[in-house]
Design a protein around this motif. Structure first.
Motif, PDB file in Angstrom:
ATOM      1  N   LYS A 301      -0.520 -28.392 -20.402  1.00  0.00           N
ATOM      2  CA  LYS A 301       0.639 -27.819 -20.187  1.00  0.00           C
ATOM      3  C   LYS A 301       1.484 -27.788 -21.358  1.00  0.00           C
ATOM      4  CE  LYS A 301       0.601 -28.422 -15.028  1.00  0.00           C
ATOM      5  NZ  LYS A 301       1.528 -28.843 -13.863  1.00  0.00           N
ATOM      6  N   ASP A 302       2.508 -26.581 -21.460  1.00  0.00           N
ATOM      7  CA  ASP A 302       3.322 -26.397 -22.501  1.00  0.00           C
ATOM      8  C   ASP A 302       4.712 -26.534 -21.804  1.00  0.00           C
ATOM      9  OD1 ASP A 302       1.341 -25.825 -24.431  1.00  0.00           O
ATOM     10  OD2 ASP A 302       0.938 -24.150 -23.122  1.00  0.00           O
ATOM     11  N   ILE A 303       5.821 -26.336 -22.712  1.00  0.00           N
ATOM     12  CA  ILE A 303       7.214 -26.512 -22.357  1.00  0.00           C
ATOM     13  C   ILE A 303       7.641 -25.009 -22.335  1.00  0.00           C
ATOM     14  CG2 ILE A 303       9.463 -27.539 -22.491  1.00  0.00           C
ATOM     15  CD1 ILE A 303       7.841 -29.763 -23.812  1.00  0.00           C
ATOM     16  N   ILE A 304       8.214 -24.493 -21.402  1.00  0.00           N
ATOM     17  CA  ILE A 304       9.173 -23.413 -21.696  1.00  0.00           C
ATOM     18  C   ILE A 304      10.671 -23.302 -21.165  1.00  0.00           C
ATOM     19  CG2 ILE A 304       9.425 -20.910 -20.567  1.00  0.00           C
ATOM     20  CD1 ILE A 304       6.313 -22.913 -19.830  1.00  0.00           C
ATOM     21  N   THR A 305      11.381 -23.355 -22.235  1.00  0.00           N
ATOM     22  CA  THR A 305      12.962 -23.456 -21.976  1.00  0.00           C
ATOM     23  C   THR A 305      13.536 -22.497 -22.850  1.00  0.00           C
ATOM     24  OG1 THR A 305      14.521 -25.081 -21.980  1.00  0.00           O
ATOM     25  CG2 THR A 305      13.041 -25.235 -23.918  1.00  0.00           C
ATOM     26  N   GLY A 306      14.892 -22.736 -23.045  1.00  0.00           N
ATOM     27  CA  GLY A 306      15.932 -21.906 -23.774  1.00  0.00           C
ATOM     28  C   GLY A 306      17.099 -21.996 -23.632  1.00  0.00           C
ATOM     29  N   LYS A 307      17.866 -21.203 -24.163  1.00  0.00           N
ATOM     30  CA  LYS A 307      19.263 -21.383 -24.225  1.00  0.00           C
ATOM     31  C   LYS A 307      20.153 -20.505 -22.919  1.00  0.00           C
ATOM     32  CE  LYS A 307      23.636 -20.577 -26.730  1.00  0.00           C
ATOM     33  NZ  LYS A 307      24.265 -19.914 -25.597  1.00  0.00           N
ATOM     34  N   ARG A 308      20.685 -21.382 -21.969  1.00  0.00           N
ATOM     35  CA  ARG A 308      21.439 -20.660 -20.799  1.00  0.00           C
ATOM     36  C   ARG A 308      22.584 -19.996 -21.408  1.00  0.00           C
ATOM     37  NH1 ARG A 308      24.873 -23.581 -15.726  1.00  0.00           N
ATOM     38  NH2 ARG A 308      25.328 -21.573 -14.895  1.00  0.00           N
ATOM     39  N   TYR A 309      22.598 -18.583 -21.040  1.00  0.00           N
ATOM     40  CA  TYR A 309      23.704 -17.823 -21.755  1.00  0.00           C
ATOM     41  C   TYR A 309      25.026 -17.967 -21.160  1.00  0.00           C
ATOM     42  CZ  TYR A 309      26.201 -13.547 -23.044  1.00  0.00           C
ATOM     43  OH  TYR A 309      27.181 -12.668 -23.541  1.00  0.00           O
ATOM     44  N   TRP A 310      26.065 -18.314 -21.975  1.00  0.00           N
ATOM     45  CA  TRP A 310      27.504 -18.263 -21.583  1.00  0.00           C
ATOM     46  C   TRP A 310      27.667 -19.373 -20.205  1.00  0.00           C
ATOM     47  CZ3 TRP A 310      32.004 -14.550 -21.071  1.00  0.00           C
ATOM     48  CH2 TRP A 310      32.523 -14.609 -22.184  1.00  0.00           C
ATOM     49  N   ALA A 311      27.089 -20.433 -20.276  1.00  0.00           N
ATOM     50  CA  ALA A 311      27.062 -21.155 -19.018  1.00  0.00           C
ATOM     51  C   ALA A 311      28.553 -21.599 -18.545  1.00  0.00           C
ATOM     52  CB  ALA A 311      26.353 -22.584 -19.252  1.00  0.00           C
ATOM     53  N   HIS A 312      29.301 -21.848 -19.453  1.00  0.00           N
ATOM     54  CA  HIS A 312      30.809 -22.072 -19.307  1.00  0.00           C
ATOM     55  C   HIS A 312      31.487 -21.008 -20.078  1.00  0.00           C
ATOM     56  CE1 HIS A 312      29.677 -26.603 -17.907  1.00  0.00           C
ATOM     57  NE2 HIS A 312      29.820 -25.647 -16.839  1.00  0.00           N
ATOM     58  N   ASN A 313      31.157 -19.847 -20.170  1.00  0.00           N
ATOM     59  CA  ASN A 313      31.933 -18.790 -20.750  1.00  0.00           C
ATOM     60  C   ASN A 313      32.355 -18.972 -22.213  1.00  0.00           C
ATOM     61  OD1 ASN A 313      31.660 -17.948 -17.996  1.00  0.00           O
ATOM     62  ND2 ASN A 313      33.720 -19.109 -17.343  1.00  0.00           N
ATOM     63  N   GLY A 314      31.053 -19.621 -22.906  1.00  0.00           N
ATOM     64  CA  GLY A 314      31.442 -19.674 -24.360  1.00  0.00           C
ATOM     65  C   GLY A 314      32.130 -20.976 -24.680  1.00  0.00           C
ATOM     66  N   ARG A 315      32.448 -22.012 -23.610  1.00  0.00           N
ATOM     67  CA  ARG A 315      33.355 -23.112 -24.115  1.00  0.00           C
ATOM     68  C   ARG A 315      32.375 -24.228 -24.474  1.00  0.00           C
ATOM     69  NH1 ARG A 315      35.810 -21.451 -19.478  1.00  0.00           N
ATOM     70  NH2 ARG A 315      35.028 -23.210 -18.345  1.00  0.00           N
ATOM     71  N   ASP A 316      31.094 -24.218 -24.344  1.00  0.00           N
ATOM     72  CA  ASP A 316      30.189 -25.375 -24.433  1.00  0.00           C
ATOM     73  C   ASP A 316      30.028 -25.494 -26.123  1.00  0.00           C
ATOM     74  OD1 ASP A 316      29.864 -26.307 -22.151  1.00  0.00           O
ATOM     75  OD2 ASP A 316      28.788 -24.458 -21.694  1.00  0.00           O
ATOM     76  N   VAL A 317      29.387 -26.312 -26.710  1.00  0.00           N
ATOM     77  CA  VAL A 317      28.903 -26.268 -27.757  1.00  0.00           C
ATOM     78  C   VAL A 317      27.676 -25.271 -28.264  1.00  0.00           C
ATOM     79  CG1 VAL A 317      29.622 -28.586 -28.581  1.00  0.00           C
ATOM     80  CG2 VAL A 317      27.463 -28.202 -27.549  1.00  0.00           C
ATOM     81  N   GLY A 318      27.744 -24.353 -29.160  1.00  0.00           N
ATOM     82  CA  GLY A 318      26.926 -23.419 -29.508  1.00  0.00           C
ATOM     83  C   GLY A 318      26.723 -22.421 -28.312  1.00  0.00           C
ATOM     84  N   GLY A 319      28.057 -22.234 -27.642  1.00  0.00           N
ATOM     85  CA  GLY A 319      27.803 -21.257 -26.405  1.00  0.00           C
ATOM     86  C   GLY A 319      27.830 -19.925 -26.518  1.00  0.00           C
ATOM     87  N   ASN A 320      28.315 -19.572 -27.849  1.00  0.00           N
ATOM     88  CA  ASN A 320      27.986 -18.161 -28.291  1.00  0.00           C
ATOM     89  C   ASN A 320      27.112 -17.773 -29.221  1.00  0.00           C
ATOM     90  OD1 ASN A 320      30.661 -17.020 -26.941  1.00  0.00           O
ATOM     91  ND2 ASN A 320      31.807 -18.354 -28.323  1.00  0.00           N
ATOM     92  N   ASP A 321      26.180 -18.749 -29.507  1.00  0.00           N
ATOM     93  CA  ASP A 321      24.971 -18.524 -29.988  1.00  0.00           C
ATOM     94  C   ASP A 321      23.839 -17.570 -29.452  1.00  0.00           C
ATOM     95  OD1 ASP A 321      26.085 -20.030 -31.868  1.00  0.00           O
ATOM     96  OD2 ASP A 321      24.807 -21.742 -31.731  1.00  0.00           O
ATOM     97  N   PRO A 322      22.948 -17.174 -30.018  1.00  0.00           N
ATOM     98  CA  PRO A 322      21.954 -16.100 -29.368  1.00  0.00           C
ATOM     99  C   PRO A 322      21.224 -16.720 -28.287  1.00  0.00           C
ATOM    100  CG  PRO A 322      21.744 -15.791 -31.809  1.00  0.00           C
ATOM    101  CD  PRO A 322      22.574 -16.993 -31.508  1.00  0.00           C
TER     102      PRO A 322
END
Length: 382
Positions: A301-322
């Motif tokens: 088994k492999d890992i599938i994950t990614g960046k949740r887009y705009w979780a807190h509307n861009g206020r998180d670290v890296g929130g506005n990254d791709p």
């Protein structure tokens, strides 16, 4: 001749290992933070369920309402954080279970068996806390249960097969053990190899007893702030199950914890907790959804994950990254205990929500990745 054979062998290896994906965007509006898969119309093709719609496979060109569609502005939050499928009332048709905003109800929608109109809604559980609940078979009876927290207590809810329209039976698995409705990090797996599923959380794991008593807590700090879905799986191939978690759902970090005796674990960083390239020369934040699946057919088994887009509307670290989406190939070493991860980019503009699904959607024998979030609904065909 030898050079030709080397080039041919390398190209063949690359074609097997370096998967490419075709991106299909089924929806551009924000309805939900997840997606699931099931054969809704019983035509033998898996369909996508995301928010108020189900999309008929294998083309996904046709969509049908499950409930009244209400799109949300990306700067707000939806009332659909998770969905799973299953034949809840055992009538032979696939139903849909939806967990709404943390602290609110879990409801299931009854498949109308091909009839037109919105699906009948039933309340399963009045209040579901935690931002990573799971729907899985915890007691080994062949039917999935909902695991979550409520009031700081770990809970398990199961449907009454004789009275599926009634509220589900809820029982406590622990005493006061965690935080409030926005607690992060929850998972499952057989940590100690006794054949029973255990519960995983940011501050340790709860051992399932043989009967129905209170589960035993084994303290260990996997992720101080809590991540997303957690898994117990034998990543290094040494015969016991290790633990996987993101290190902060709204920051950086991904790690696996090598099982070194059932009660002790050795951490191995896959991606750093800081905004730095780290061991894989890769960094993205907001790892708020994780799935495990064998993406390349090697039996591991492999890992599938990614960046949740705009979780807190861009206020998180890296929130506005791709909004990155990756799978990490699990590569075991030549000796037990050795393990490494090779990142493969699926997409750079879809990411994950609080949930990411994996299934073979087009019948080619290769797992595909399905996402619902503030950017819409996507199917990535391998």
């Amino acid at each position: 001749m030898k050079a030709y054979l080397f080039v041919f062998s390398f190209c063949l290896f690359a074609s097997i290992c370096l998967a490419e994906f075709e991106k299909k965007q089924l929806e551009r509006r924000f309805f939900c933070e997840g997606a699931s898969v099931g054969d809704i119309n019983r035509d033998g093709h898996p369909d996508v369920i995301s928010g108020p719609y189900w999309y008929a496979g294998p083309s996904f060109a046709s969509r049908t309402e499950i409930y009244f569609p209400r799109p949300y502005p990306p700067a707000s939050y939806s009332e659909n954080f998770f969905s799973w499928t299953g034949d809840i009332n055992r009538d032979g048709w696939t139903d849909v279970l939806v967990v709404g905003f943390p602290g609110k109800a879990a409801n299931w929608f009854e498949n109308p068996q091909g009839k037109e109109g919105h699906w009948k809604e039933h309340t399963a559980v009045d209040t579901v806390d935690n931002e990573s609940p799971n729907f899985c078979d915890m007691n080994g009876d062949g039917s999935p249960e909902l695991i979550f927290s409520r009031g700081g207590v770990w809970m398990l809810a199961s449907v009454n097969p004789d009275k599926p329209e009634e509220k589900w039976t809820v029982r406590a698995l622990s005493g006061k053990a965690t935080g409030g409705k926005f607690t992060h990090g929850l998972g499952y797996g057989d940590v100690n190899g006794d054949g029973r599923m255990d519960l995983l959380a940011k501050n340790g794991w709860w051992e399932q007893p043989p009967g129905k008593g209170e589960w035993t807590h084994h303290a260990f700090t996997f992720s101080p702030g809590g991540g997303a879905q957690m898994y117990a799986y034998d990543f290094d191939g040494d015969g016991d199950n290790d633990v996987l978690t993101s290190l902060a759902a709204h920051a950086y970090g991904l790690a696996w914890f090598e099982n070194t005796g059932g009660k002790t674990f050795t951490p191995h960083i896959i991606m750093s907790r800081k905004n730095e390239p780290g061991p894989l020369n890769l960094s993205f934040s907001q790892l708020h959804a994780i799935e495990l699946a064998d993406m390349n057919g090697d039996g591991v088994k492999d890992i599938i994950t990614g960046k949740r887009y705009w979780a807190h509307n861009g206020r998180d670290v890296g929130g506005n990254d791709p909004a990155a989406l990756y799978w990490f190939e699990t590569r075991r070493g030549g000796t037990a205990g050795a393990c490494s991860f090779i990142p493969h980019k699926i997409d750079g503009d879809s990411g994950v929500g609080t949930q990411v699904a994996v299934a073979d959607m087009n019948g080619n024998g290769k797992p595909d990745v399905i996402v619902g979030n503030k950017k819409g609904t996507f199917v990535h065909l391998q």
